[in-house]
Design an enzyme around this catalytic site. Structure first.
Site, mmCIF file in Angstrom:
data_model
loop_
_atom_site.group_PDB
_atom_site.id
_atom_site.type_symbol
_atom_site.label_atom_id
_atom_site.label_comp_id
_atom_site.label_asym_id
_atom_site.label_seq_id
_atom_site.Cartn_x
_atom_site.Cartn_y
_atom_site.Cartn_z
ATOM 1 N N ASN A 28 0.829 -1.198 0.000
ATOM 2 C CA ASN A 28 0.000 0.000 0.000
ATOM 3 C C ASN A 28 0.870 1.256 0.000
ATOM 4 O O ASN A 28 1.736 1.414 0.854
ATOM 5 C CB ASN A 28 -0.901 0.018 1.237
ATOM 6 C CG ASN A 28 -1.780 1.255 1.274
ATOM 7 O OD1 ASN A 28 -2.369 1.603 0.268
ATOM 8 N ND2 ASN A 28 -1.857 1.898 2.415
ATOM 9 N N PRO A 29 0.701 2.174 -0.964
ATOM 10 C CA PRO A 29 1.521 3.379 -1.019
ATOM 11 C C PRO A 29 1.100 4.390 0.047
ATOM 12 O O PRO A 29 0.242 5.232 -0.171
ATOM 13 C CB PRO A 29 1.272 3.912 -2.437
ATOM 14 C CG PRO A 29 -0.094 3.424 -2.783
ATOM 15 C CD PRO A 29 -0.249 2.100 -2.080
ATOM 16 N N CYS A 30 1.705 4.314 1.216
ATOM 17 C CA CYS A 30 1.358 5.225 2.306
ATOM 18 C C CYS A 30 1.802 6.637 1.969
ATOM 19 O O CYS A 30 2.754 6.853 1.222
ATOM 20 C CB CYS A 30 2.026 4.765 3.603
ATOM 21 S SG CYS A 30 1.787 3.030 3.981
ATOM 22 N N GLU A 39 3.358 8.773 3.833
ATOM 23 C CA GLU A 39 4.684 9.102 4.329
ATOM 24 C C GLU A 39 5.788 8.294 3.637
ATOM 25 O O GLU A 39 6.969 8.501 3.898
ATOM 26 C CB GLU A 39 4.764 8.875 5.848
ATOM 27 C CG GLU A 39 4.667 7.444 6.282
ATOM 28 C CD GLU A 39 3.235 6.979 6.470
ATOM 29 O OE1 GLU A 39 3.037 5.840 6.931
ATOM 30 O OE2 GLU A 39 2.308 7.758 6.167
ATOM 31 N N GLY A 59 0.128 4.421 14.912
ATOM 32 C CA GLY A 59 -1.068 4.418 15.750
ATOM 33 C C GLY A 59 -1.182 3.196 16.641
ATOM 34 O O GLY A 59 -1.181 3.295 17.867
#
Length: 485
Positions: free
Chosen positions: A4-6, A8, A155
């Protein structure tokens, strides 16, 4: 690893995300009757973490060959931090201060330098990443990894570690966290609690006030020096949020995940100024959140998340408006299977001591119009509990025609709404067939109407169908009721 291309972690097509975080709260040591950063321990942790993340690239099992190929061409890793706000609290440095920002920049510069040194050492023994010659580092010493540092939000990780997340300030010193199925958990800050115990201020009433407000800024009983250090997200002006993000960004290969917390009354101009400042200071991205902008938010200030209800209006129109009564905890009713044009429709009509009060529908395996039927049932339930006569509702629905139903011969209804109306009519006007006057509306149970006991002894309390013993329990095949649930 994740594909998944976060935000950050900017990635090329098919690259994967390989992140890790150093818990800064664990890298302090006693010094001169106080605490200081344990730089040697931090250096060793960074070196070990870079080595570990590089090993992950090698040992990982990739879902697609292309992901493995592209990942190993650049060997990007992203080492970040968590517990930074806790570190500042231990050191006695306000987050929203020049000293706090300077400490953030010093720490990240140190981590980035140690991380790149370790990547160089790995390249000496293992080789540089394959695209090194085409990278911006081609004129320098070989590197094992195209990127080394990233600041992720951490998180869940920070919750497990019991520290502040990423490079964020402490959100609140007592707050509610909304988790699964709207469950609320109260969380408090251990560092503040310990500080209050040290100062002899840890009484129950004071802790209740802090829990109610989330912030200590308005607690008069606390020393001003303590309130300047123990600032929460909403005590920090947007300027300091952005300055702290920029301090970390200057020494981070990838990007920094950071949220600028705005109060509920923030304006568009406030947001505009924050975006422009982030651009001017070299941030690669910016995230803002205005408190209360969503009905349900993950973090809430204070110990209560109850929204303030608007004052009731006393105008003539509102005073005459129908308000549905509360649904009773226990109802009685019947479920009937009705053949419609696109399959079977199961209609449940329930009643209490006031009469018919709710309607449910469920479609069979063949399909149907579940959303339309559910919408009809919901509106009928509200109308019935608002005092609208069932006869009026039946009149509105009965006779509505649907092409898929009327084209088929032998069906006793003309549409789903018509079927629902007919079942409501049956339940509403049911009366005792044995001469007992049970009233026009279904209400109290009549003994003469109780179905005879079947071979298994009882009937379903939900739909009045025969109960069966199955799997060591009594259950109903019609509606799914089970005495064991």
């Amino acid at each position: 690893e994740s594909t998944n291309p976060c935000g950050e972690q900017p990635l090329l097509p098919y690259e994967s995300c390989n992140l890790g975080s150093v818990n800064l709260a664990n890298h302090i040591r006693p010094e001169n009757n106080g605490l200081a950063v344990d730089w040697e321990k931090l250096r060793q942790t960074v070196r070990l973490a870079v080595h570990f993340l590089d090993n992950v690239i090698e040992i990982n099992r990739y879902p697609l060959p292309e992901i493995e190929r592209v990942t190993k061409l650049t060997r990007k890793i992203g080492l970040g931090v968590m517990g930074f706000a806790d570190l500042l609290l231990h050191l006695g440095l306000p987050y929203n201060s020049e000293q706090g920002v300077a400490m953030g920049e010093q720490i990240m510069a140190f981590i980035n330098r140690c991380g790149h040194e370790m990547s160089e050492e790995l390249a000496t023994g293992r080789g540089a990443f394959p695209l090194f010659a085409e990278s911006i580092y081609s004129d320098g010493p070989p590197l094992r990894n195209a990127t080394v540092t990233t600041i992720a939000p951490t998180g869940t990780l920070s919750i497990i570690a019991g520290v502040s997340s990423g490079v964020e300030p402490v959100f609140a010193y007592a707050y509610m966290r909304n988790v699964l199925d709207n469950t609320h958990l109260i969380e408090t800050n251990d560092i503040l609690a310990e500080k209050l115990r040290t100062l002899g201020l840890s009484d129950a009433q004071l802790m209740e006030r802090i829990a109610a407000q989330g912030s200590v800024a308005e607690i008069d009983a606390l020393p001003q020096e303590l309130k300047q250090i123990f600032v929460c997200s909403h005590d920090v002006a947007p300027l300091w949020h952005v300055r702290m993000q920029a301090a970390f960004q200057r020494h981070t290969d990838n990007a920094v995940s950071k949220t600028v917390n705005f109060p509920h009354d923030a304006t568009r101009e406030d947001v505009r100024e924050t975006y422009l400042l982030a651009y001017q200071l070299g941030c690669k991205g910016i995230t803002i959140y205005r408190d209360g902008s969503r009905d349900e938010q993950v973090l809430n200030l204070g110990a209560s998340t109850a929204a303030e209800l608007p004052e009731p209006c006393d105008c003539a129109a509102c005073s005459e408006a129908l308000i549905p009564r509360q649904r009773p905890v226990v109802t009685t009713g019947f479920t009937e299977k009705v053949k419609i044009g696109c399959g079977n429709l199961y209609i449940t009509v329930n009643y209490d001591e006031h009469g018919v009060c709710e309607v449910f529908t469920n479609t069979g395996r063949a399909g149907g119009c579940p959303s339309q039927s559910e919408a009809t049932a919901r509106l009928l339930s509200i109308a019935l509990r608002s005092g609208i006569s069932s006869e009026v509702l039946i009149e509105q629905l009965k006779g509505i025609r649907c092409t898929s139903t009327i084209r088929q011969k032998g069906l006793g209804v003309t549409s789903c709404p018509d079927a629902i109306a007919r079942v409501i009519e049956k339940v509403t006007r049911i009366s005792c067939n044995n001469g007992h006057d049970c009233g026009e509306l279904v209400g109290a149970a009549c003994e003469a109407d109780t179905p005879p006991a079947g071979k298994n002894g009882k009937y379903c309390p939900e739909c009045a169908n025969l109960l069966e013993h199955e799997g060591g329990c009594v259950s109903c095949r019609n509606c799914g009721y089970s005495k064991c649930n």
